[in-house]
Design a protein around this motif. Structure first.
Motif, mmCIF file in Angstrom:
data_model
loop_
_atom_site.group_PDB
_atom_site.id
_atom_site.type_symbol
_atom_site.label_atom_id
_atom_site.label_comp_id
_atom_site.label_asym_id
_atom_site.label_seq_id
_atom_site.Cartn_x
_atom_site.Cartn_y
_atom_site.Cartn_z
ATOM 1 N N ARG A 12 0.810 -1.214 0.000
ATOM 2 C CA ARG A 12 0.000 0.000 0.000
ATOM 3 C C ARG A 12 0.844 1.266 0.000
ATOM 4 O O ARG A 12 0.418 2.289 -0.482
ATOM 5 C CB ARG A 12 -0.921 0.008 1.204
ATOM 6 C CG ARG A 12 -1.959 -1.078 1.121
ATOM 7 C CD ARG A 12 -2.887 -1.028 2.291
ATOM 8 N NE ARG A 12 -3.730 -2.223 2.262
ATOM 9 C CZ ARG A 12 -4.548 -2.558 3.198
ATOM 10 N NH1 ARG A 12 -4.645 -1.818 4.273
ATOM 11 N NH2 ARG A 12 -5.273 -3.639 3.098
ATOM 12 N N LYS A 13 2.015 1.208 0.569
ATOM 13 C CA LYS A 13 2.881 2.380 0.627
ATOM 14 C C LYS A 13 3.544 2.592 -0.727
ATOM 15 O O LYS A 13 3.795 1.648 -1.456
ATOM 16 C CB LYS A 13 3.954 2.209 1.695
ATOM 17 C CG LYS A 13 3.420 2.167 3.094
ATOM 18 C CD LYS A 13 4.542 2.014 4.089
ATOM 19 C CE LYS A 13 4.011 1.943 5.501
ATOM 20 N NZ LYS A 13 5.087 1.734 6.478
ATOM 21 N N SER A 14 3.847 3.836 -1.036
ATOM 22 C CA SER A 14 4.570 4.135 -2.274
ATOM 23 C C SER A 14 6.037 3.783 -2.067
ATOM 24 O O SER A 14 6.717 4.399 -1.245
ATOM 25 C CB SER A 14 4.451 5.611 -2.619
ATOM 26 O OG SER A 14 3.103 5.942 -2.865
ATOM 27 N N PRO A 15 6.516 2.789 -2.785
ATOM 28 C CA PRO A 15 7.903 2.366 -2.590
ATOM 29 C C PRO A 15 8.889 3.337 -3.237
ATOM 30 O O PRO A 15 8.549 4.038 -4.198
ATOM 31 C CB PRO A 15 7.957 1.007 -3.285
ATOM 32 C CG PRO A 15 6.927 1.118 -4.365
ATOM 33 C CD PRO A 15 5.838 1.995 -3.797
ATOM 34 N N GLU A 16 10.080 3.361 -2.683
ATOM 35 C CA GLU A 16 11.155 4.120 -3.311
ATOM 36 C C GLU A 16 11.674 3.304 -4.482
ATOM 37 O O GLU A 16 11.704 2.085 -4.434
ATOM 38 C CB GLU A 16 12.291 4.364 -2.315
ATOM 39 C CG GLU A 16 11.908 5.249 -1.154
ATOM 40 C CD GLU A 16 13.077 5.454 -0.199
ATOM 41 O OE1 GLU A 16 14.231 5.282 -0.611
ATOM 42 O OE2 GLU A 16 12.813 5.778 0.952
ATOM 43 N N ALA A 17 12.088 3.999 -5.521
ATOM 44 C CA ALA A 17 12.644 3.310 -6.687
ATOM 45 C C ALA A 17 13.967 2.661 -6.306
ATOM 46 O O ALA A 17 14.740 3.206 -5.508
ATOM 47 C CB ALA A 17 12.847 4.294 -7.826
ATOM 48 N N ILE A 18 14.216 1.492 -6.857
ATOM 49 C CA ILE A 18 15.473 0.792 -6.611
ATOM 50 C C ILE A 18 16.552 1.444 -7.456
ATOM 51 O O ILE A 18 16.399 1.598 -8.670
ATOM 52 C CB ILE A 18 15.343 -0.704 -6.953
ATOM 53 C CG1 ILE A 18 14.322 -1.353 -6.026
ATOM 54 C CG2 ILE A 18 16.685 -1.408 -6.859
ATOM 55 C CD1 ILE A 18 13.977 -2.771 -6.392
ATOM 56 N N ASP A 19 17.638 1.842 -6.842
ATOM 57 C CA ASP A 19 18.746 2.481 -7.542
ATOM 58 C C ASP A 19 19.768 1.410 -7.936
ATOM 59 O O ASP A 19 20.668 1.076 -7.166
ATOM 60 C CB ASP A 19 19.382 3.547 -6.657
ATOM 61 C CG ASP A 19 20.405 4.393 -7.389
ATOM 62 O OD1 ASP A 19 20.764 4.060 -8.544
ATOM 63 O OD2 ASP A 19 20.862 5.396 -6.803
ATOM 64 N N ILE A 20 19.613 0.869 -9.130
ATOM 65 C CA ILE A 20 20.482 -0.208 -9.611
ATOM 66 C C ILE A 20 21.931 0.260 -9.686
ATOM 67 O O ILE A 20 22.853 -0.482 -9.324
ATOM 68 C CB ILE A 20 20.003 -0.724 -10.984
ATOM 69 C CG1 ILE A 20 18.606 -1.332 -10.877
ATOM 70 C CG2 ILE A 20 20.990 -1.718 -11.576
ATOM 71 C CD1 ILE A 20 18.532 -2.605 -10.076
ATOM 72 N N ASP A 21 22.145 1.489 -10.139
ATOM 73 C CA ASP A 21 23.520 2.003 -10.235
ATOM 74 C C ASP A 21 24.201 2.031 -8.866
ATOM 75 O O ASP A 21 25.374 1.700 -8.744
ATOM 76 C CB ASP A 21 23.533 3.401 -10.861
ATOM 77 C CG ASP A 21 23.119 3.375 -12.321
ATOM 78 O OD1 ASP A 21 23.429 2.369 -13.013
ATOM 79 O OD2 ASP A 21 22.487 4.343 -12.776
#
Length: 102
Positions: A76-85
């Protein structure tokens, strides 16, 4: 001893739903791994590491040992984007030189 399929998945619809969820999860893991491997490959190519590139081309994105499949997940929470770099950079910083187990 009762199995999950015997105790929970009683109807054909439940079995189909279980299969769809398993495929979705599998595809998410493969996508994540392929993205990570692509970034590592780009770093290896940029650094001129031909041996590392050759080894990396033998790695399959199907592995899931590094994924925690247990625990509580909240969608339900807005997840943070995964920073692949950032993940790739952390791999290089920890090991100095990324080595691959093939």
């Amino acid at each position: 001893m009762p199995t999950l399929a015997n105790s929970v998945l009683k109807t054909e619809h439940e079995q189909q739903l279980w299969g769809e969820c398993a495929r979705l999860l599998t595809n998410c893991i493969i996508y994540y791994n392929a993205t990570l491997l692509s970034h590592v490959l780009a770093c290896k190519e940029g650094a001129g590491d031909t041996q590392g590139v050759a080894l990396l081309k033998q790695v399959s994105p199907v592995a899931w040992q590094h994924i925690n499949l247990y625990g509580r997940y909240e969608f339900r929470k807005s997840p943070e984007a995964i920073d692949i770099d950032a993940i790739v950079q952390a791999l290089f910083q920890v090991s100095g030189k990324l080595t691959l187990a093939v």
